[in-house]
Structure formats: C-alpha cells, structure tokens
Design a protein around this motif. Structure first.
Motif, PDB file in Angstrom:
ATOM      1  N   VAL A  27       3.364  -7.192  -0.361  1.00 16.74           N
ATOM      2  CA  VAL A  27       3.458  -6.693   0.915  1.00 16.74           C
ATOM      3  C   VAL A  27       2.045  -5.018   1.018  1.00 16.74           C
ATOM      4  O   VAL A  27       1.777  -5.262  -1.027  1.00 16.74           O
ATOM      5  CB  VAL A  27       4.754  -4.969   0.878  1.00 16.74           C
ATOM      6  CG1 VAL A  27       4.341  -3.858   1.940  1.00 16.74           C
ATOM      7  CG2 VAL A  27       5.897  -5.552   1.569  1.00 16.74           C
ATOM      8  N   ILE A  28       1.231  -5.058   1.388  1.00 13.60           N
ATOM      9  CA  ILE A  28       0.217  -4.038   1.561  1.00 13.60           C
ATOM     10  C   ILE A  28       0.411  -2.611   2.243  1.00 13.60           C
ATOM     11  O   ILE A  28       0.672  -2.855   3.512  1.00 13.60           O
ATOM     12  CB  ILE A  28      -1.312  -4.599   1.424  1.00 13.60           C
ATOM     13  CG1 ILE A  28      -1.355  -6.031   0.235  1.00 13.60           C
ATOM     14  CG2 ILE A  28      -2.221  -3.976   1.710  1.00 13.60           C
ATOM     15  CD1 ILE A  28      -1.965  -7.272   0.917  1.00 13.60           C
ATOM     16  N   SER A  29      -0.089  -2.047   2.209  1.00  9.81           N
ATOM     17  CA  SER A  29       0.078  -0.815   3.073  1.00  9.81           C
ATOM     18  C   SER A  29      -0.982   0.442   2.455  1.00  9.81           C
ATOM     19  O   SER A  29      -1.081   0.731   1.306  1.00  9.81           O
ATOM     20  CB  SER A  29       1.317  -0.189   2.091  1.00  9.81           C
ATOM     21  OG  SER A  29       1.532   0.521   1.095  1.00  9.81           O
ATOM     22  N   ALA A  30      -2.341   0.463   3.266  1.00  9.03           N
ATOM     23  CA  ALA A  30      -2.802   1.658   3.089  1.00  9.03           C
ATOM     24  C   ALA A  30      -3.688   2.067   3.838  1.00  9.03           C
ATOM     25  O   ALA A  30      -3.453   1.462   5.077  1.00  9.03           O
ATOM     26  CB  ALA A  30      -4.142   0.590   2.277  1.00  9.03           C
ATOM     27  N   TYR A  31      -3.932   3.270   3.812  1.00 11.85           N
ATOM     28  CA  TYR A  31      -5.242   4.364   4.640  1.00 11.85           C
ATOM     29  C   TYR A  31      -6.343   4.145   4.642  1.00 11.85           C
ATOM     30  O   TYR A  31      -6.672   4.404   2.704  1.00 11.85           O
ATOM     31  CB  TYR A  31      -3.915   5.161   4.239  1.00 11.85           C
ATOM     32  CG  TYR A  31      -4.112   6.511   5.184  1.00 11.85           C
ATOM     33  CD1 TYR A  31      -3.807   6.474   6.706  1.00 11.85           C
ATOM     34  CD2 TYR A  31      -5.649   7.498   5.117  1.00 11.85           C
ATOM     35  CE1 TYR A  31      -4.039   7.387   7.497  1.00 11.85           C
ATOM     36  CE2 TYR A  31      -5.762   8.237   6.368  1.00 11.85           C
ATOM     37  CZ  TYR A  31      -5.522   7.920   7.515  1.00 11.85           C
ATOM     38  OH  TYR A  31      -4.846   9.233   8.498  1.00 11.85           O
ATOM     39  N   PRO A  32      -7.280   4.368   5.146  1.00 16.54           N
ATOM     40  CA  PRO A  32      -8.396   4.623   4.856  1.00 16.54           C
ATOM     41  C   PRO A  32      -9.741   6.054   4.615  1.00 16.54           C
ATOM     42  O   PRO A  32      -9.301   6.631   4.890  1.00 16.54           O
ATOM     43  CB  PRO A  32      -9.053   3.921   6.404  1.00 16.54           C
ATOM     44  CG  PRO A  32      -8.189   4.348   7.367  1.00 16.54           C
ATOM     45  CD  PRO A  32      -7.811   4.231   6.190  1.00 16.54           C
ATOM     46  N   ILE A  57       0.466  -2.694   6.709  1.00 18.50           N
ATOM     47  CA  ILE A  57       1.295  -1.986   7.271  1.00 18.50           C
ATOM     48  C   ILE A  57       0.465  -1.345   7.281  1.00 18.50           C
ATOM     49  O   ILE A  57       0.253  -0.061   6.397  1.00 18.50           O
ATOM     50  CB  ILE A  57       2.972  -1.448   6.366  1.00 18.50           C
ATOM     51  CG1 ILE A  57       3.821  -2.344   5.848  1.00 18.50           C
ATOM     52  CG2 ILE A  57       3.475   0.047   6.983  1.00 18.50           C
ATOM     53  CD1 ILE A  57       4.989  -1.903   4.914  1.00 18.50           C
ATOM     54  N   HIS A  58       0.078  -0.328   8.391  1.00 19.67           N
ATOM     55  CA  HIS A  58      -0.473  -0.110   8.581  1.00 19.67           C
ATOM     56  C   HIS A  58       0.260   1.437   8.798  1.00 19.67           C
ATOM     57  O   HIS A  58       0.384   2.499   9.728  1.00 19.67           O
ATOM     58  CB  HIS A  58      -1.530   0.129  10.715  1.00 19.67           C
ATOM     59  CG  HIS A  58      -1.937  -1.075  10.621  1.00 19.67           C
ATOM     60  ND1 HIS A  58      -1.232  -2.405  11.112  1.00 19.67           N
ATOM     61  CD2 HIS A  58      -3.181  -1.668  10.189  1.00 19.67           C
ATOM     62  CE1 HIS A  58      -2.631  -3.401  11.170  1.00 19.67           C
ATOM     63  NE2 HIS A  58      -3.261  -2.860  10.262  1.00 19.67           N
ATOM     64  N   VAL A  59      -0.115   2.035   7.231  1.00 16.46           N
ATOM     65  CA  VAL A  59       0.304   3.220   7.424  1.00 16.46           C
ATOM     66  C   VAL A  59       0.018   4.861   7.724  1.00 16.46           C
ATOM     67  O   VAL A  59      -1.253   4.708   8.445  1.00 16.46           O
ATOM     68  CB  VAL A  59       1.084   4.211   5.963  1.00 16.46           C
ATOM     69  CG1 VAL A  59       1.907   2.746   5.648  1.00 16.46           C
ATOM     70  CG2 VAL A  59       0.022   4.119   5.041  1.00 16.46           C
ATOM     71  N   GLU A  60       0.329   5.883   7.931  1.00 18.25           N
ATOM     72  CA  GLU A  60       0.023   7.067   9.089  1.00 18.25           C
ATOM     73  C   GLU A  60      -0.706   7.835   8.276  1.00 18.25           C
ATOM     74  O   GLU A  60      -1.453   8.840   8.710  1.00 18.25           O
ATOM     75  CB  GLU A  60       0.173   7.399  10.111  1.00 18.25           C
ATOM     76  CG  GLU A  60       1.581   8.300   9.649  1.00 18.25           C
ATOM     77  CD  GLU A  60       2.405   8.069   8.646  1.00 18.25           C
ATOM     78  OE1 GLU A  60       3.167   6.859   8.316  1.00 18.25           O
ATOM     79  OE2 GLU A  60       3.003   8.117   7.351  1.00 18.25           O
ATOM     80  N   ALA A  65       1.502   5.631   2.554  1.00 23.00           N
ATOM     81  CA  ALA A  65       0.898   4.095   1.936  1.00 23.00           C
ATOM     82  C   ALA A  65       1.993   4.126   0.455  1.00 23.00           C
ATOM     83  O   ALA A  65       2.685   2.983   0.852  1.00 23.00           O
ATOM     84  CB  ALA A  65      -0.427   4.507   1.530  1.00 23.00           C
ATOM     85  N   MET A  66       2.062   4.958  -0.226  1.00 24.46           N
ATOM     86  CA  MET A  66       2.584   4.718  -1.813  1.00 24.46           C
ATOM     87  C   MET A  66       4.187   4.724  -1.396  1.00 24.46           C
ATOM     88  O   MET A  66       4.606   4.152  -2.298  1.00 24.46           O
ATOM     89  CB  MET A  66       2.445   6.109  -2.927  1.00 24.46           C
ATOM     90  CG  MET A  66       2.539   6.120  -4.491  1.00 24.46           C
ATOM     91  SD  MET A  66       1.852   4.110  -5.154  1.00 24.46           S
ATOM     92  CE  MET A  66       0.700   4.735  -4.836  1.00 24.46           C
ATOM     93  N   SER A  67       5.074   5.491  -0.322  1.00 22.29           N
ATOM     94  CA  SER A  67       5.743   5.703   0.250  1.00 22.29           C
ATOM     95  C   SER A  67       6.423   4.589   0.432  1.00 22.29           C
ATOM     96  O   SER A  67       7.567   3.387   0.122  1.00 22.29           O
ATOM     97  CB  SER A  67       6.654   6.691   1.010  1.00 22.29           C
ATOM     98  OG  SER A  67       5.698   8.198   0.178  1.00 22.29           O
TER      99      SER A  67
END
Ligand SMILES: Cc1ncc(C[n+]2csc(CCOP(=O)(O)OP(=O)(O)O)c2C)c(N)n1
Ligand code: SF4
Ligand SMILES: [Mg+2]
Lengths: 397, 300
Positions: A27-32, A57-60, A65-67
């Motif tokens: 799993v990768i979740s990151a925000y730009p 995961i395109h987190v908001e 992202a960390m959660s």
C-alpha cells in the motif's frame, strides 16, 4: 557475492520511486508537495503500467496519508508514504502513533524549509522538528544513497528486534531534482536481502486483537520498551549496511561516515547533501597540509553518541553545520552533538554554523572559512560560538 | 453476501462483540456499536477515533472488542479505514468487513475531510456516525451536530444565550451529495430499522454511511433507563428522521401522520429544560421547514 546492477540516469525523486518499485510495498498513500511530487508521480506511473503491484490511495491530506498507512500497516501490509515540510508537520500527530504502535512504515521526506516566510528550497527544520516522534531518521548525501537507504530502511524497520518506522531524508531540489547515474540492485538478489514482510503485530482475522490501545497505567513501560529497543537499532543498522555492501557493492559506514578524520585537528559535522561540498573542501585543504576531516552524520535517531564521543576524544575542534535552528537556542544538531561530547573529560572546542536556511547557498568558500575558524579555535583563539553563515545582515551575537 | 449475516432482529444471536466496557449505564452509543457488530460479526476490522466508545473499550488490559479493533487519530477514522481496506485487499483477505464508529464531533467536525476523501474514492468501508449531539468524552462540549437550544459546557444557557444558537449540520445530505452508493439515518430507538440498514451497508461494494441517533443520558440529562424512549421520541417528534439515500434517491422510511409534542421531548432532558416557548417555537419552525422539504423532494 557482489551483484552488479543496471545503471540509469535519474533524479533523487526518481531514485525514491525506483527503490519503492524494487521493495514493492502493498500500500502506498501519499499527498503531493513540492519537492516530493516527482517521486509520487513516478510511483503512480509504475502502478499504472503494472510494474508495481500496489494499492495506491489518493488521500486528501498528509494527515490522512499517514493515517491510511497506519491502517494498512495495522493489518500487516508493507506500506510507503512520502512528504516534505508543511506536509510532514501536518502528519505530525500520526508519527508517534505509528512508532508507538511499532509499525515499520517507511517514509521519504524531501527536506524543505518551513513557512513562514515561505521558501521552497531545502533546510532541515522540517524533519528535525520531529526528532522526538519515535522514528528512525537517516539523511542521504546523493540519489544513489537515497535509493539504497529506502531499501535498507525496510530491512531495518521490519526487523522484529526493531519494528520501528523510518524516515529517509533527502534535501529538496539539491537532491530531489538533480540527476545522477544510479545503480539499481539486482531484483533477484534483493529478494534474499529483503524477504517478504510478515509480523504478528497486526490485526488478524484468525487471532483478533486490539491495537493502538489506551494504556494509561502502562504508558511508562510502553515508552521504556520503545527506548530500550531503539538502543539496539544501531547495531542492526550497521549489520544491514555491511550485508548490503557485500551483496550490492555499496555501504555507507552505518551510523556515521568519517572522512579523512585520521590525524585531524578540526572536523566538521554535516547532515545531507552539504557533505558532498565539504568533501571537496577537505580534499583541497588536506593537499595544502591542513589537518581537517569530515564527519557525515547519517542517523539523527538513534543518535550515534558513541561515535561522536570517539571523534571528540581525538580532535581539538568540532564544528557543526546546522541547516536549521531551534529559535531561542542554537542549531538542533549542535545540541545533540554537544550532549554526546559532554561525556568526555576533555571536551574539544566547538562552533555552530547556522547555514543554508531556506536553501541559502553554502559554498566551498563558506566551508573553507568554517575550517579555518576551527583551526584557529583549536589553537586557543576565541570565536563566536554560534554563527550565521552567508547571511545578508550583521549578527551581533 | 456473507451468509451468516444478520438481517433482522429475530436472527440476532446472543454472541457479543463489544462488552465489558465502561460506558455509563444506559449509553446509547454503546448500543449502536454493539448492535452493528452483531450484524457484521467476528470478521470485522473496527476502527474508532478518540470518543466515548474508544475511551471505554480499549483500556488495557480490559479490552472490550472481541473483533479486531484499532484507535485511529481523531481526524482520520475514515483514512484509517481506507488503509485497512487497501491493506486487506493487497494481502488477499476475503469475507471481512471494515467498519468505523465515530461520534458526531469525529464525523461532522474534525473528521469530515477524511470522510469526504474516502467517500470520493469509493473505498469499501462502512462508516457509522453515532450521534450524541456533543463532544461527550471531553465533557459535553458543543459540536457541529449540537442542536439549537442545547446547553453544553461550551454553549452555556444564560441571560444572553439559550445554549447552542445553531441548528445541526446536515451530515446526511452532505454525505449524499458525494454521490455515495448507500447512506442512511437511523435511531437506536428503532433497532430493527438500524439493523436492516447495517446489513444493507455491509453488502455495499463501495463506501456506505449510517448516521445513527444515539442519546447520551449523561450529557443530555435524563435517567439511563429512558435512553430507548428518548431515541424513539426524537424520531416521533420529528427532530430526527429515518431515511435512506441510494441509487441517487432519498427515501423517507418513516412518515409520522402527526408529530408527538416537541416540548415533551425537550423537557425530559436537562440540556433543554431552560428553554422558553419562544425557543421551542424556533425549533418547531425549523423542524416543519425541514419536513416540508423532505416530503416534497424525497420518496416516502
Ligand atoms: C486531535 C485531537 N483533538 C482533540 C482531542 C480531544 N477529544 C477526544 S475525544 C473528543 C470528543 C469526541 O466527541 P465525539 O466525536 O462527538 O464522540 P463522543 O465522545 O461524544 O462519543 C475530543 C474533543 C483529541 N483526542 N485529538
Ligand atoms: S457520557 Fe454519554 S456517550 Fe459517553 S459513555 Fe456516558 S452515556 Fe455514553
Ligand atoms: Mg458526540
């Protein structure tokens, strides 16, 4: 046995993405956020073209992202996230959560100055503000080291004796956006260096449990365990670095790297990409006969206390380059180095060079000047202890 | 569909998945959690941010969840749920539910961003907001879902103010506006309706949301044995409603031919007892306006 790999010409951000493809997190979740963006863009490309099989995961937000990484790690998934500066601070609440829960999440942080005033370029105030979050922190000097350290980070973090998240830092723009020839480790050999992640520290349908608990009456013991485990991490970092070197031909000296420190009267302690500039200065000053050396501090947590003491016992002066400042006191690295040195009976002279804030240039001439001052204090001259380097106004300290 | 899943009250078993916790006797929120887990069963991953239910359920070593459970950061229950689901999917886990229970504050205020993100992505998670109309765990402070006229510790009623001076944030329609596949409102006073909605949510292929009214005897000021009665009455007097949103349509599940008296509902609760007739008629007018719109625009 040393396995040669393919060499490609890429930026630091792209080196992060290549490393992530190699370790293949679930799993990768990151925000730009600039200057981390290219890393997450390339990772997205790899997920799209199927060369990286992961849930992206395109987190908001960074907090999410960390959660989300926390949630994924809580079911035993290998996870990755990346951020910088304001983004790191936005996720700050979740950092001690992850380290306290003992989830081995690996994160890339592109070091960037904190607002305000706004600045896009690199300094270290973002990650150093999170020294107490319970994460392992490593700082890289170039894109190759960054790639190697993302890979090593998973091996260290997921070690059952460690089970602690790790932040891999690289200087924004200076490293994230400059290109160099980077060697990719052989994928098959990598599999034996970094086996699949498996753990009991997770929610499990067969063995249900509650995680991230409230431990009011046991809080102290939880924290003690975290600290005692962290004390063992140093040797695991070193053994991992050696093994990586044996397999792939590159190792970095573990907690610190000493460069030309033998017989040195004065050494500079650096973090991150400024080390590269300092190496060049050391080379030329050594050829002129100056007894100078360089200590590349690779890890800030755990802190290489024994190594700093060992160096302090053999030199006359130590300078610390801080690309940060704890406003109201001094450079954060300086405080840490000083506290280690205080164990010595005879403490060497120390100077703190506050440099590169907001990405202000630190040139070879500046570093040479730092060394000259250190050689002078080594001979008993007085110098201002905390100095701003290359600032455009006078400092009356 | 999970064949062991409960779809109505008759099929409920005595198996408990949330018990031995330290909630107040008569706590509505704990009932919302307990009933939902009876429907969803053992193979659930449960996430709760800080709130009364996590405060009473995770006190090491007395853990109250029989299922897997985690405390999420306050603002990020939905993000943790998304992460659990993504991790479970990547690891190839099957036949499980990922369910979150957040309070009104954890949902409508600090958690709304993460919730919005999860619904937008369509992550397969069940998000249950148990609404007790204030920040109870920290001592009854006003939240975005505190109704007009309610006295809380940060909206005291006095000479100048009647307690809270704002209406409830419209979470159900905010969630529906995302185009979510399934959203519903419920009340623990109507458990059959609630159970049915939980099992519908569980069959949903993407994000589902249930907003369940869960009275708090301690914060609202009524005796613990009246919780169910109050939860029913909230619906019967029209200040709460039972509805669903699916296939882009709103449906009212319960359309009272007449409302029970609002004043009676309010006067049973310490938090409203200071209200005069003027304030009560503000509340009634707001209720009537809301129902007028619902009856006009929604199926029933
Ligand atoms: C970031 C953060 N801010 C504030 C808090 C304090 N806090 C813990 S629980 C809580 C109240 C939760 O209210 P709600 O979501 O309505 O659930 P309830 O307690 O009413 O069941 C608050 C404000 C916290 N834990 N974390
Ligand atoms: S204060 Fe209210 S919500 Fe919290 S446990 Fe007690 S009754 Fe339940
Ligand atoms: Mg509440």
């Amino acid at each position: 046995m040393r396995m040669a790999g393919r060499k490609i010409f890429i930026s630091g951000d792209e080196a992060v993405a290549e490393a992530v493809r190699l370790v293949s997190p679930h799993v990768i979740s990151a925000y730009p956020i600039t200057p981390q963006t290219v890393a997450v863009e390339r990772i997205s490309d790899f997920v799209e073209d199927g060369s990286l099989q992961a849930e992206y995961i395109h987190v908001e937000s960074e907090h999410s992202a960390m959660s989300a990484a926390l949630g994924a790690a809580a079911v035993g998934a290998r996870t990755f996230t990346a951020t910088s500066s304001q983004g790191l601070l936005y996720m700050a609440e979740v950092l001690p959560y992850v380290s306290g829960a003992r989830f081995p999440i690996v994160m890339m942080n592109a070091n960037r100055a904190l607002a305000v005033p706004w600045a896009l370029l690199s300094d270290h105030r973002d990650s150093l503000s999170q020294l107490d979050s319970g994460w392992i922190q490593v700082y890289c000097e170039d894109a190759q080291e960054t790639l190697d350290m993302i890979i090593q980070a998973y091996r260290v973090a997921e070690d059952e004796r460690v089970m602690t998240p790790m932040m891999v830092n690289l200087d924004g723009f200076v490293l994230t956006h400059t290109y160099e020839l980077v060697e990719l480790p052989d994928q098959a050999a990598l599999k034996s260096f970094l086996p699949d992640y498996s753990t009991d520290n997770k929610m499990d349908l067969d063995v249900p449990k509650s995680v991230c608990l409230a431990a009011m009456n046991h809080y102290m013991e939880y924290m003690m365990k975290q600290e005692l485990d962290m004390r063992n991490v140093e040797s695991i970092i070193e053994e991992t670095d050696r093994e990586y070197g044996d397999m792939f031909g590159r190792s970095y000296g573990g907690m610190i790297e000493q460069y030309m420190c033998d017989g040195a009267d004065a050494v500079l302690v650096t973090l991150g990409s400024v080390t590269g500039t300092a190496r060049v200065v050391v080379d030329s000053m050594r050829s002129e006969g100056y007894k100078v050396g360089l200590v590349k501090l690779r890890f800030m947590r755990p802190f290489p206390k024994a190594e700093i003491i060992e160096i302090g016992s053999k030199v006359k002066a130590i300078g610390v380059v801080d690309k940060d400042i704890s406003v109201g006191y001094e450079g954060i690295v300086f405080t840490n180095v000083n506290s280690a040195l205080s164990d010595l009976d005879r403490v060497p002279q120390r100077l703190n060079f506050i440099a590169g804030l907001g990405g202000r240039n630190v040139s070879k001439a500046h570093i040479r000047d730092m060394y000259m001052q250190l050689l002078e204090v080594a001979e008993g001259k007085e110098k201002e202890k905390i100095q701003f380097v290359n600032a455009r106004c006078e400092y009356n300290g | 569909m999970d064949k062991n899943m409960v779809t109505n009250a008759r099929e409920l078993t005595n198996t408990e998945f949330f018990y031995g916790h330290k909630a107040c006797a008569g706590c509505g929120g704990s009932l919302a959690v307990r009933l939902a887990l009876k429907v969803l069963g053992q193979n659930s991953f449960v996430s709760l941010p800080p709130n009364c239910m996590s405060a009473v359920g995770f006190l090491f070593p007395q853990i109250s969840f029989v299922t897997n459970a985690i405390i999420a950061p306050f603002a990020a229950n939905a993000a943790v749920l998304s992460g659990i689901e993504a991790g479970a999917k990547a690891l190839g886990l099957k036949d499980h539910h990922v369910v979150g229970f957040a309070g009104d504050g954890g949902t409508a205020d600090i958690g709304i961003q993460a919730l919005s993100g999860a619904i937008d992505r369509g992550d397969r998670i069940i998000y249950i907001c148990y609404d007790n109309e204030a920040y109870m765990n920290t001592g009854i402070q006003q939240s975005g879902l505190t109704p007009y006229g309610a006295r809380t510790t940060t909206s005291p009623a006095g000479k100048n103010l009647p307690g809270s001076i704002k209406m409830k944030k419209n979470m159900f329609e905010i969630v529906a506006a995302h185009g979510i596949s399934y959203a519903a409102t419920a009340s623990i006073g109507y458990p059959e309706d609630y159970l049915k909605k939980v099992s519908k949510a569980a069959q949903c292929e993407s994000t589902s949301y249930i907003h369940v009214m869960a009275p708090c005897c301690t914060g609202w000021g009524f005796p613990g044995e009246r919780t169910i009665e109050i939860a029913k009455e909230a619906v019967d007097c029209g200040l709460w409603f039972l509805a669903e949103y699916e296939n882009e349509k709103f449906t009212l599940n319960r359309k009272p031919s007449s409302f029970s008296p609002v004043k009676e509902y309010l006067m049973k609760q310490g938090r409203f007892r200071h209200l005069g007739d003027d304030d009560i008629s503000i509340i009634e007018r707001h209720r009537d306006h809301k129902w007028e719109k619902m009856l006009k625009n929604w199926d029933s």
